[in-house]
Scaffold this motif. Structure first.
Motif, PDB file in Angstrom:
ATOM      1  N   ALA A  81       0.811  -1.215   0.000  1.00  0.00           N
ATOM      2  CA  ALA A  81       0.000   0.000   0.000  1.00  0.00           C
ATOM      3  C   ALA A  81       0.844   1.264   0.000  1.00  0.00           C
ATOM      4  N   ILE A  82       2.054   1.196   0.557  1.00  0.00           N
ATOM      5  CA  ILE A  82       2.891   2.398   0.633  1.00  0.00           C
ATOM      6  C   ILE A  82       4.085   2.348  -0.311  1.00  0.00           C
ATOM      7  N   GLY A  83       4.208   1.259  -1.078  1.00  0.00           N
ATOM      8  CA  GLY A  83       5.310   1.163  -2.036  1.00  0.00           C
ATOM      9  C   GLY A  83       6.615   0.683  -1.447  1.00  0.00           C
ATOM     10  N   LEU A  84       6.549  -0.070  -0.338  1.00  0.00           N
ATOM     11  CA  LEU A  84       7.760  -0.629   0.245  1.00  0.00           C
ATOM     12  C   LEU A  84       8.193  -1.839  -0.582  1.00  0.00           C
ATOM     13  N   PRO A  85       9.416  -1.852  -1.099  1.00  0.00           N
ATOM     14  CA  PRO A  85       9.859  -3.007  -1.895  1.00  0.00           C
ATOM     15  C   PRO A  85       9.976  -4.251  -1.023  1.00  0.00           C
ATOM     16  N   MET A  86       9.663  -5.423  -1.595  1.00  0.00           N
ATOM     17  CA  MET A  86       9.702  -6.668  -0.850  1.00  0.00           C
ATOM     18  C   MET A  86       9.958  -7.819  -1.803  1.00  0.00           C
ATOM     19  N   LEU A  87      10.823  -8.743  -1.412  1.00  0.00           N
ATOM     20  CA  LEU A  87      11.076  -9.907  -2.241  1.00  0.00           C
ATOM     21  C   LEU A  87       9.909 -10.892  -2.143  1.00  0.00           C
ATOM     22  N   PRO A  88       9.718 -11.722  -3.175  1.00  0.00           N
ATOM     23  CA  PRO A  88       8.562 -12.640  -3.183  1.00  0.00           C
ATOM     24  C   PRO A  88       8.569 -13.577  -1.983  1.00  0.00           C
ATOM     25  N   TYR A  89       7.459 -13.571  -1.241  1.00  0.00           N
ATOM     26  CA  TYR A  89       7.314 -14.443  -0.076  1.00  0.00           C
ATOM     27  C   TYR A  89       6.249 -15.493  -0.356  1.00  0.00           C
ATOM     28  N   MET A  90       6.599 -16.757  -0.150  1.00  0.00           N
ATOM     29  CA  MET A  90       5.649 -17.852  -0.346  1.00  0.00           C
ATOM     30  C   MET A  90       5.494 -18.717   0.902  1.00  0.00           C
ATOM     31  N   GLY A  91       6.349 -18.497   1.884  1.00  0.00           N
ATOM     32  CA  GLY A  91       6.271 -19.275   3.107  1.00  0.00           C
ATOM     33  C   GLY A  91       7.552 -19.185   3.899  1.00  0.00           C
ATOM     34  N   GLY A  92       7.571 -19.857   5.039  1.00  0.00           N
ATOM     35  CA  GLY A  92       8.759 -19.848   5.873  1.00  0.00           C
ATOM     36  C   GLY A  92       8.692 -18.794   6.960  1.00  0.00           C
ATOM     37  N   PHE A  93       9.817 -18.585   7.606  1.00  0.00           N
ATOM     38  CA  PHE A  93       9.890 -17.730   8.795  1.00  0.00           C
ATOM     39  C   PHE A  93      10.226 -16.276   8.500  1.00  0.00           C
ATOM     40  N   PHE A  94      10.684 -15.975   7.267  1.00  0.00           N
ATOM     41  CA  PHE A  94      11.271 -14.663   7.024  1.00  0.00           C
ATOM     42  C   PHE A  94      10.713 -13.970   5.782  1.00  0.00           C
ATOM     43  N   VAL A  95      10.684 -12.642   5.880  1.00  0.00           N
ATOM     44  CA  VAL A  95      10.383 -11.767   4.747  1.00  0.00           C
ATOM     45  C   VAL A  95      11.566 -10.813   4.610  1.00  0.00           C
ATOM     46  N   THR A  96      11.961 -10.504   3.375  1.00  0.00           N
ATOM     47  CA  THR A  96      13.116  -9.627   3.186  1.00  0.00           C
ATOM     48  C   THR A  96      12.765  -8.422   2.316  1.00  0.00           C
ATOM     49  N   ILE A  97      13.212  -7.261   2.791  1.00  0.00           N
ATOM     50  CA  ILE A  97      13.065  -6.000   2.054  1.00  0.00           C
ATOM     51  C   ILE A  97      14.421  -5.691   1.434  1.00  0.00           C
ATOM     52  N   PRO A  98      14.503  -5.608   0.109  1.00  0.00           N
ATOM     53  CA  PRO A  98      15.798  -5.310  -0.517  1.00  0.00           C
ATOM     54  C   PRO A  98      16.275  -3.904  -0.153  1.00  0.00           C
ATOM     55  N   SER A  99      17.592  -3.778   0.029  1.00  0.00           N
ATOM     56  CA  SER A  99      18.160  -2.480   0.410  1.00  0.00           C
ATOM     57  C   SER A  99      19.635  -2.453   0.057  1.00  0.00           C
ATOM     58  N   ASP A 100      20.119  -1.302  -0.380  1.00  0.00           N
ATOM     59  CA  ASP A 100      21.540  -1.126  -0.656  1.00  0.00           C
ATOM     60  C   ASP A 100      22.313  -0.744   0.600  1.00  0.00           C
ATOM     61  N   ALA A 101      21.583  -0.432   1.672  1.00  0.00           N
ATOM     62  CA  ALA A 101      22.247  -0.021   2.918  1.00  0.00           C
ATOM     63  C   ALA A 101      21.544  -0.674   4.113  1.00  0.00           C
ATOM     64  N   PRO A 102      21.535  -1.994   4.161  1.00  0.00           N
ATOM     65  CA  PRO A 102      20.778  -2.671   5.220  1.00  0.00           C
ATOM     66  C   PRO A 102      21.277  -2.370   6.630  1.00  0.00           C
ATOM     67  N   ALA A 103      22.591  -2.235   6.802  1.00  0.00           N
ATOM     68  CA  ALA A 103      23.120  -1.954   8.139  1.00  0.00           C
ATOM     69  C   ALA A 103      22.662  -0.594   8.632  1.00  0.00           C
ATOM     70  N   GLU A 104      22.680   0.393   7.731  1.00  0.00           N
ATOM     71  CA  GLU A 104      22.264   1.739   8.111  1.00  0.00           C
ATOM     72  C   GLU A 104      20.778   1.775   8.466  1.00  0.00           C
ATOM     73  N   VAL A 105      19.972   1.053   7.701  1.00  0.00           N
ATOM     74  CA  VAL A 105      18.526   1.046   7.961  1.00  0.00           C
ATOM     75  C   VAL A 105      18.224   0.366   9.289  1.00  0.00           C
ATOM     76  N   THR A 106      18.852  -0.779   9.531  1.00  0.00           N
ATOM     77  CA  THR A 106      18.566  -1.485  10.778  1.00  0.00           C
ATOM     78  C   THR A 106      19.070  -0.705  11.992  1.00  0.00           C
ATOM     79  N   GLU A 107      20.200  -0.008  11.856  1.00  0.00           N
ATOM     80  CA  GLU A 107      20.674   0.838  12.957  1.00  0.00           C
ATOM     81  C   GLU A 107      19.688   1.968  13.226  1.00  0.00           C
ATOM     82  N   GLU A 108      19.134   2.521  12.161  1.00  0.00           N
ATOM     83  CA  GLU A 108      18.134   3.585  12.314  1.00  0.00           C
ATOM     84  C   GLU A 108      16.903   3.063  13.037  1.00  0.00           C
TER      85      GLU A 108
END
Length: 414
Positions: free
Chosen positions: A343-370
Motif C-alpha cells: 500500500a505504501i510502495g515498500l519493496p519486498m522480495l517474493p514471499y511464499m512461506g517460511g519464517f522470514f520476509v526480506t526488504i531489498p536495500s543497498d544499505a541494510p546496516a544503516e537502515v537497521t541501525e536507524e
C-alpha cells in the motif's frame, strides 16, 4: 603470534543475527518487551512474545522413560526416528527410490556432510545469492568455496538460466557438482521453487550427467517445509526424484527444529534419494562415518520424542492441529506486512512461506541501525533487511512496514 594451523588462522565468528538478538533482549529488559519489536532469530513466538513449544511435543519430551534421556543413540540415529523423518519429510510424496537416512545435528549437520563428503578440497559449491550465511562458513571451514547465482530474474521469478550457466561452467572443472537449494520457504526471502522450476533443474541435471563425466548432487534444505503452505502440496516435488539417472543424488536436509519446535535440541536427518542401491549404501556408510568423526552421536531424547509422536496416530493428530495453527499464524503476520508494504510502495522480495520476509536495500546496516533507535530490531543481510515474521506478534507487525519505509527514507534509501 598464531598457534593455529595455516587453514585456521584468522577465523572469527561474527554472527549478526545472534549479536543483534542480544541487543534486542537487553533493550526488552530495559524498556519492557511490549515496547521492543524483536524480529531477529528464527523461532516461533506466540502473540504474547513467548517462545512456542508445541504442547504435544513438550508432554512427550517431559515424560520419556529415564533411560531415554541419558543413554547413547546409534551413530546413524534411532531406526524409529529415521523412519519417522522419512514419513514426515515426504508424507504422501515419498519417492519410489532407494532412501537412506542419517541423523544429523539439525539441518545444518546435513549441509556439512554434503559439503564434506560430496566435494573435494578446493571445490566450489553452488547456491543462490539469497542464502543462509552458514552455508559460506561451512564451505570455508571445509576448504571449499561457495559460489552463487542470482535467485531472481527481472520479473522476480526463479532465475533458472543463471543457475544453469553457473552449473555448466563448474562442470567443466569439477566431476561432482553440488547444488544447495533452500526451498520451500527460502531463508531469508520466503521464496519457493514451483514444480516447473524443479522440472528445469532436474532436466538440466539429466542432460549434464549424460556426458558421462559429471555427477550432480542436489541438496534440498527443507528446514521450513512445515511453514510454507499446505502440507501435501509443498511436498509434491519430491516425487520428481524418482527414476533419475544413478549419477544424480538428491539429499533432503530435514530438521525438527522448526516443525517440532525443538530448536536447541539440534536434531535433524539427511535423507539420500537415489535410483541405485550401491549409491544408497555408500550414502549411509560415508555419512555415518563422518558423523562418528564429528559429533559421534546426537540427542537421543529429541529423536525419541519425535518418533513417538509420528508413530502414534492420536498424538500425530494433536501435533498436526497444533502445527497448522502456528503455520497459519505466521502466514497471517507475513500477509499483514505484505499488504501494508504494498500500500505504501515498500519493496519486498517474493514471499511464499517460511519464517522470514526480506526488504531489498543497498544499505541494510544503516537502515537497521536507524530502526534500533525506535527499539525495532531486524537483521541486516547482504542487500536486504530480514524480518522474522515467525517471532513478531500481529499487533507489532501492524505498522512495521511504515516504520521500515520511514527509516529507509531517513537514510536516503527511498
Amino acid at each position: 603470534m598464531s598457534m593455529a594451523a595455516k587453514q585456521a588462522r584468522g577465523k572469527k565468528a561474527n554472527d549478526a543475527i545472534f549479536a543483534t538478538n542480544s541487543r534486542a533482549q537487553e533493550a526488552a529488559r530495559t524498556y519492557g518487551k511490549e515496547n521492543v519489536l524483536i524480529g531477529t532469530v528464527g523461532s516461533i513466538l506466540d502473540e504474547n512474545g513467548d517462545i512456542v513449544f508445541l504442547k504435544v511435543v513438550e508432554d512427550e519430551f517431559r515424560n520419556l522413560p529415564r533411560n531415554e534421556y541419558i543413554a547413547y543413540a546409534p551413530i546413524e540415529g534411532l531406526p524409529e526416528f529415521i523412519e519417522a523423518c522419512k514419513q514426515e519429510c515426504f508424507s504422501e510424496s515419498r519417492p519410489n527410490a532407494y532412501i537412506e537416512g542419517i541423523a544429523t545435528t539439525g539441518g545444518t549437520g546435513g549441509i556439512h556432510h554434503l559439503v564434506h563428503n560430496y566435494t573435494e578440497i578446493g571445490d566450489k559449491v553452488i547456491t543462490a545469492d539469497w542464502h543462509w550465511g552458514a552455508y559460506k562458513q561451512i564451505c570455508a571451514d571445509n576448504g571449499r568455496e561457495l559460489v552463487t547465482y542470482p535467485l531472481f530474474d527481472e520479473a522476480f521469478e526463479f532465475n533458472f538460466p543463471a543457475l544453469e550457466a553457473l552449473t555448466l561452467e563448474l562442470a567443466k572443472i569439477q566431476e561432482n557438482v553440488l547444488i544447495i537449494i533452500n526451498t520451500p520457504g527460502n531463508n531469508p526471502t520466503g521464496f519457493s521453487l514451483c514444480e516447473s522450476d524443479w522440472d528445469k533443474v532436474l532436466d538440466m541435471s539429466k542432460n549434464l550427467v549424460a556426458n558421462g563425466k559429471n555427477k550432480v548432487i542436489i541438496g534440498i534444505d527443507v528446514a521450513y517445509i512445515d511453514f510454507s503452505g499446505e502440507k501435501e502440496e509443498v511436498r509434491r516435488f519430491f516425487k520428481k526424484f524418482e527414476n533419475l539417472p544413478k549419477e544424480i543424488l538428491g539429499v533432503a536436509c530435514y530438521s525438527i527444529s522448526k516443525g517440532f519446535t525443538m530448536y536447541g535440541q539440534r536434531v535433524g536427518c539427511m535423507l539420500g534419494i537415489t535410483s541405485d542401491a550401491e549409491v544408497a549404501q555408500e550414502f549411509f556408510d560415508i555419512n555415518q562415518m563422518t558423523s562418528r568423526g564429528t559429533w559421534s552421536n546426537i540427542n537421543r531424547p529429541a529423536m525419541r520424542t519425535m518418533a513417538n509422536i509420528v508413530h502414534d496416530p492420536e498424538k500425530m493428530k494433536q501435533y498436526e492441529e497444533e502445527i497448522l495453527g502456528y503455520s497459519k499464524l505466521v502466514e497471517e503476520r507475513a500477509a499483514i506486512l505484505e499488504e501494508e508494504g504494498k500500500a505504501i510502495g515498500l519493496p519486498m522480495l517474493p514471499y511464499m512461506g517460511g519464517f522470514f520476509v526480506t526488504i531489498p536495500s543497498d544499505a541494510p546496516a544503516e537502515v537497521t541501525e536507524e530502526l534500533m533507535k525506535e527499539h525495532v530490531y531486524l537483521i541486516p543481510v547482504s542487500r536486504g533487511i530480514r524480518v522474522a515474521v515467525c517471532s513478531v506478534p500481529k499487533r507489532q507487525i501492524t505498522g512495521l512496514a511504515q516504520r521500515i519505509y520511514d527509516a529507509m527514507k531517513r537514510v536516503g534509501q527511498l
